[in-house]
Design an enzyme around this catalytic site. Sequence first.
Site: not given
Ligand code: PEP
Length: 251
Positions: A10-12, A93, A230-231, A164, A170, A95, A209
């Site tokens: 997920n590049w957000k 998501h 994500g990251g 999640e 993050g 967010e 994470s």
């Molecule tokens: C996400 O945004 O779906 C996510 C899991 O982010 P991260 O891996 O950075 O915690």
Amino acid sequence: MALKKLVAGNWKMHGLASDLAEVRLIAEAARGYSGVDVALCVPAILIERAARAVPDFAIGGQDVHHEPKGAHTGCTSAQMLLDAGAVLTIVGHSERREAQRESDAEVQSKAHAALECGLNVILCVGESLEVRESGRAVDTVLAQLDGSIPHEPTEEAELAIAYEPIWAIGTGKIPTTEEIGEMHAAIRGRLHERYGAAGSGVRILYGGSVKASNAGEIFAIADVDGALVGGASLKAADFIPIVAAAATVEG
Ligand code: PEP
């Protein structure tokens, strides 16, 4: 039997034309892991270019509107995502649930809209830290699932669930393997109640994470059928070792 793992990035709100080189690197490296499904959910404006750059690789969106078209400024329909070359989308998501105040019912209608037109869906659920600490995490996530997932299993496209925990996204913090196992087992149980035998075929991803150093341990947990990342999905050097970990775990 274990399900084929899905590792989705997920590049957000990250990704410019100059990052298409990274998309190419990821797609090329992912080809070496045919036992794992790999996807990247990029910003809507990058989907078409990414899909053209890597035609054999799964590019997805990060959100979708529930209507096929209309007066919805700034929104993107499922048909538009497909038209741009996406084969999947994230919905719900945390967010978006938080910042855009998306309700379970809205998430459910987005999932319906996407699945009905053949777009695979990764539907996110997860609890806050406050809920986790109060001991209500499983009940809260199951209630979110009840309100968000489609009423019937769909044949047109695939539904996957991403668990999640909001406090793990993050932050570098992750639940214990027991906590992840307990949640995924509870989600699997609910999917069986709702969809019968078809509930066994719904992949349940863990997200929050995930990185190369913890992926192997997470993928070894029962009913963890992949990850939403994500990251660590922004660079092939971070993302591909996670795909490799999914490939080496025995189901
Ligand atoms: C996400 O945004 O779906 C996510 C899991 O982010 P991260 O891996 O950075 O915690």
